[in-house]
Design an enzyme around this catalytic site. Structure first.
Site, PDB file in Angstrom:
ATOM      1  CE1 TYR A 151       9.879  -0.202 -17.481  1.00  0.00           C
ATOM      2  CE2 TYR A 151      10.933  -0.626 -19.404  1.00  0.00           C
ATOM      3  CZ  TYR A 151      10.987  -0.566 -17.992  1.00  0.00           C
ATOM      4  OH  TYR A 151      12.102  -0.267 -17.066  1.00  0.00           O
TER       5      TYR A 151
ATOM      6  CG  ASP B 292      10.674  -6.606 -24.260  1.00  0.00           C
ATOM      7  OD1 ASP B 292      10.356  -7.767 -23.297  1.00  0.00           O
ATOM      8  OD2 ASP B 292      10.896  -5.622 -23.754  1.00  0.00           O
TER       9      ASP B 292
ATOM     10  CB  ILE C 159      11.150  -9.572 -20.580  1.00  0.00           C
ATOM     11  CG1 ILE C 159      10.253  -8.568 -19.964  1.00  0.00           C
ATOM     12  CG2 ILE C 159      12.129  -9.109 -21.509  1.00  0.00           C
ATOM     13  CD1 ILE C 159      10.746  -7.320 -19.295  1.00  0.00           C
TER      14      ILE C 159
ATOM     15  CE  LYS D  77      10.651  -7.382 -15.360  1.00  0.00           C
ATOM     16  NZ  LYS D  77      10.416  -6.461 -14.407  1.00  0.00           N
TER      17      LYS D  77
END
Length: 433
Positions: A144, A229, A231, A269
């Protein structure tokens, strides 16, 4: 006159990932008012099941008017000062929800949760807790683009890429991890940990148990941390099922490294609620939880948001229905994009999660270079009105890959996007002939 931090160039705002957004904002597509405008395919936002959330709000007026059973208003209580550790009822419901999303393979203790204003704040807070100037985290590529801002800009922590290849569908390998570690040592950086995104942004793939075991073993061997992470954990819509790093940790019975493994999650998300800024850190490390909780006072979630979300999460029947329907819609929309692209001769990496596809446009490049990738990106943006994100902005080591989002727009807009891509491909073929 301004500080060194203000003058620092490491924010990453000049990345093509963000520049594409800026161009979109100058000329946004609207089916009625601006049908020739730029379609935003660079925003990983989940709008596919927003109607379900709106229906819940309409049915539960007392929740957003802050009324308690018996008609007593909680507005005054919520509007006044709150403990930065968060509302206990919200943390309790959040812990239950996180476990449900992970098929109840992992149990979460609300006392080990730190609430943050989104995952961005959670990741930065962890960097402040785990590293300092001269410290570094190894991150698999592609990753990202916002991490260049979130992890580095204010913390002075460095990122060293673990270069993954399309030859094995960008899977993490031990040689690649070892090479990144050695590169960090050559740069005289103190490797403090690994950071992974599971499921991956931008790949849309979830890590295998083998990859998770590899990373856990590596972390033990080097005595470093792992930040996972997660998410996108609630966006997994196809097999294989999602496996959290915490599940892998339990599976391997590695209690000795448990306080070196930390999870970041959010509701942005899963539930399509990025504006509520609901992020969190979960860790078994008591010292880290204590420090991160103190730091969270710089980015709190409003009491009103916590109250509302606690009511939504507590409605187990609604949450179950929402998650199942959202997964069904994500899968259908992904299939729609893949099918449309395949008709133009463009293939996507096989994926099982996320709000995007990792699209292979290498055959459309004028040459096998990142300069050619940027030329193609510019053409799509300025001539065909499509803001997709080039792989170079995700630090992909191979030119020609693009992340294309599909969950932030209406079906008709996605159809139009595919038509524009087809027009671009047809134009390139005509030029070749």
């Amino acid at each position: 006159m301004l500080s060194r931090k203000i003058r620092c160039k490491s924010h990453g705002q000049d990345s093509s990932y963000f520049l594409g957004w800026q161009e979109y904002e100058k000329n946004p597509f609207d089916p009625i008012d601006n049908p020739s405008g730029i379609i935003q395919m660079g925003l990983a936002e989940n709008q596919l099941s927003f109607d379900h959330m709106e229906s819940w709000i309409a049915r539960n007026q007392e929740s957003h008017s802050f009324m308690q059973g018996g008609g007593r208003s909680l507005f005054r209580e919520l509007a006044l000062f709150q403990d930065y550790r968060g509302l206990p009822e919200f943390k309790s419901e959040l812990a239950k929800y996180m476990s449900k999303i992970r098929q109840n393979k992992v149990t979460f203790d609300p006392n080990k949760l730190v609430l943050t204003a989104g995952a961005t704040s959670a990741n930065e807070t962890l960097m402040f807790c785990l590293a300092e100037l001269g410290g570094a985290f190894l991150i698999p590529t592609p990753y990202y683009p916002g991490f260049d801002r979130d992890l580095k800009w204010r913390t002075d922590v460095e990122i060293v890429p673990i270069n993954c290849s399309s030859s094995n569908n960008f899977r993490i390998t031990l040689p690649a991890v070892e090479q990144a570690y050695q590169q960090a040592q050559k740069l005289h950086l103190n490797v403090k940990g690994l950071l992974i995104t599971n499921p991956s942004n931008p790949l849309g793939t979830s890590l295998t148990l083998g990859e998770l075991r590899l990373l856990i073993t590596f972390a033990i061997d080097k005595n470093i941390h792992i930040v996972s992470d997660e998410i996108y954990s609630g966006t997994v819509f196809e097999k294989p099922r999602f496996r959290s790093i915490l599940e892998a940790l339990d599976h391997e019975n590695n209690s000795s490294v448990a306080d070196q493994v930390h999870v970041v999650s959010s509701l942005s998300k899963d539930l399509g609620l990025p504006g509520f800024r609901i992020g969190m850190i979960y860790s078994n490390n008591e010292s880290l939880i204590s420090a991160a909780t103190k730091m969270s006072s710089f980015g709190l979630i409003s009491s009103q948001s916590q109250f509302l979300l606690s009511k939504i999460l507590a409605d187990g029947k609604f949450i179950k229905k929402y998650v199942l329907e959202n997964r069904r819609r994500l899968k259908k929309r992904q299939e729609m994009l893949i099918s449309g692209l395949e008709k133009t001769g463009i293939k996507c990496l096989e994926s099982n999660a996320g709000l995007f596809c990792w699209v292979d446009m290498r055959h459309l490049l004028a040459s096998d270079t990142f300069e050619a990738e940027m030329e193609l990106w510019e053409k799509m943006l300025r001539e065909y009105g499509l803001n997709v994100s080039p792989g170079s902005s995700f630090h992909c080591s191979e030119p020609g890959w693009f992340r294309v989002c599909f969950a932030n727009m209406a079906k008709e807009t996605l159809d139009l996007s595919v038509q524009r891509i087809r027009s671009m491909v047809d134009s390139k073929l005509e030029n070749v002939i």
